[in-house]
Structures are given as structure tokens and as C-alpha cells.
Design an enzyme around this catalytic site. Structure first.
Site, PDB file in Angstrom:
ATOM      1  CG  HIS A 126      -0.281   0.004   2.542  1.00 55.40           C
ATOM      2  ND1 HIS A 126       0.243   1.133   3.125  1.00 55.40           N
ATOM      3  CD2 HIS A 126      -0.059  -1.004   3.426  1.00 55.40           C
ATOM      4  CE1 HIS A 126       0.748   0.842   4.308  1.00 55.40           C
ATOM      5  NE2 HIS A 126       0.593  -0.462   4.525  1.00 55.40           N
ATOM      6  CB  CYS A 142       1.676  -3.577   5.306  1.00 53.01           C
ATOM      7  SG  CYS A 142       0.097  -4.295   5.794  1.00 53.01           S
TER       8      CYS A 142
END
Length: 246
Positions: A126, A142
Site C-alpha cells: 500500500h 505490510c
């Protein structure tokens, strides 16, 4: 001046000039407001924005030690991007994954979200509102990218795109070994479970150290004349075949 990685007098002068042009306090220090201003400029725009989309089948490789995401087209390297990865206490999920969700979340997730099918938690690729973190071990697991970069990746991939995450060239578990016990979860649990499954001692490989994994580890320890406490210590790692590489 040269791009030499040293914050010298010329770099400081350039920062001050940039801050004045953007109506920021001209301190010569790169703090949060300056980072955000830099991130909004073409200065962080990569050459990927000028690339044509890959023509072949796209897959992704993320190397944690290099902090790099490589786009492959028909199994050939196409372009590299810099990423932020998980901190030591919140490691990124090593393994072979698939993109299963594409979305625009905003906030701390930047302008794009690409969710992965990791069974023990919510992980994805992301964007970010912390552009200074890119290239560091800074996330909760992440893979952060500059927003411009993740927007390019977003346009190139689809649900079902394969993503391989590796620690480095030699060791899938990385340089450290934490003691595994009931309740912990992560890529190290996943790899231990895969090894136990290969040995016929376990069926589930979900990355979560539950009662079944604890029993399988105890059974393995008894068979290998180790103390059968059901936790994975260094002796158990070594008996399972996971060796440290310096």
C-alpha cells in the site's frame, strides 16, 4: 552537489531553499512537513511513471533485506521499486502469496491497497502518509510504497497476481530465531508448520501456533530425543533443518 548520502552544507542549503519556496520554516532540517512537501513534488516521481505497462504476465518479488519490490513480466525482471518492510517485532510475511483485494483506503494506507492472502493476519502492499519511512524496516508487516509508485503497481496487477516474499538469498527465516510457543503467529511459524507437514506430523499451515502445532512439535522432539516441551527453541530449529547463515 553529489548524491553521496551525506547531509552536508550543499544539501542543507538546498533544503532551506526548498522550504522557503514552499512557505515552510527554513530550518534546513528535514522534518515531517518538509517530507510531506517533498513527497508531493515530482522529486520523488520514479521513472516507472514513464514506463509502458508490462506486456507479459505480471508477478512480484519482494526482498526484505534489499527493501526492494521487483516487477516481473513473463518471469523476466521489468522494474524495481523501493519499499518499507516490517519491523523486527512485527515482521513481514515471508512466503508465496496472491493479491486478493484491490482498493483505495486512504489515510495511513496511502492512495492504494493491494491485499494479500496471508492466513494469519491482514497484510498488503500500500501507499503511505509517511514517505520518509520508505526504504526502512518501519511497518507493522505490510509493504509501504510511495503513493506514486503504488499507483503504478496498482494499474499493472490484478486479483490473482503472484507475490513472492523472501528474506534474502539464503535463509527463508532471516537472521534471527525467536522461540515459538502457543499463541504466536508469523512467517516463522508458517515455515515450521510446512516442515512438520513434510514430515507427516501436521496438516495445518496457517502461521498460527495453536494446540495442533504444539502437539506436532512435541511429537517431533520426542522422536529426535529432544526435550518435549512443545516449543520451538534453537535445538528444535536445527533438528528441523533450519540453520543460521551469517
Amino acid at each position: 552537489g553529489p548524491e553521496d548520502g551525506n547531509f552536508g552544507a550543499k544539501t542543507q542549503a538546498a533544503v532551506i531553499k526548498f522550504q522557503r519556496e514552499h512557505r515552510l520554516q527554513a530550518t534546513g532540517i528535514v522534518e515531517e512537513k518538509t517530507w510531506l512537501a517533498l513527497a508531493s513534488q515530482d522529486l520523488l516521481e520514479t521513472s516507472a511513471n514513464k514506463l509502458k505497462p508490462p506486456q507479459g504476465e505480471v508477478s512480484l518479488l519482494i526482498e526484505l533485506d534489499r527493501r526492494k519490490l521487483t516487477v516481473f513480466s513473463d518471469d523476466k525482471p521489468y522494474h524495481e521499486f523501493l519499499v518499507a518492510v516490517g519491523k523486527e517485532e512485527t515482521p513481514s510475511p515471508v512466503g508465496d502469496w496472491t493479491i486478493i483485494h484491490k482498493s483505495s483506503w486512504g489515510g495511513g494506507f496511502g492512495t492504494r491497497w493491494l491485499g494479500l492472502n496471508v492466513p494469519w493476519g491482514k497484510y498488503g502492499i500500500h501507499g503511505t502518509n509517511k514517505p520518509w519511512s520508505i526504504g526502512a524496516a518501519a511497518s507493522h508487516g505490510c509493504f509501504r510504497m510511495w503513493n506514486r509508485d503504488v499507483e503504478v503497481i496498482y494499474s499493472w496487477v490484478k486479483n490473482g497476481t503472484k507475490v513472492k516474499v523472501v528474506h534474502g538469498r539464503f535463509d527463508p527465516l532471516g537472521p534471527t530465531r525467536r522461540r515459538l510457543h502457543k499463541g504466536v503467529r508469523g512467517p516463522d511459524v508458517f515455515f515450521v508448520q510446512k516442515r512438520l507437514k513434510q514430515l507427516g506430523l501436521l496438516d495445518c499451515t496457517d502461521g498460527i501456533y495453536g494446540p495442533g502445532t504444539q502437539k506436532a512439535v512435541g511429537d517431533f522432539q520426542r522422536k529426535n530425543e529432544l526435550q518435549a516441551h512443545g516449543e520451538v527453541d534453537m535445538a528444535t530449529y536445527q533438528a528441523l533443518g533450519f540453520m543460521n547463515f551469517e
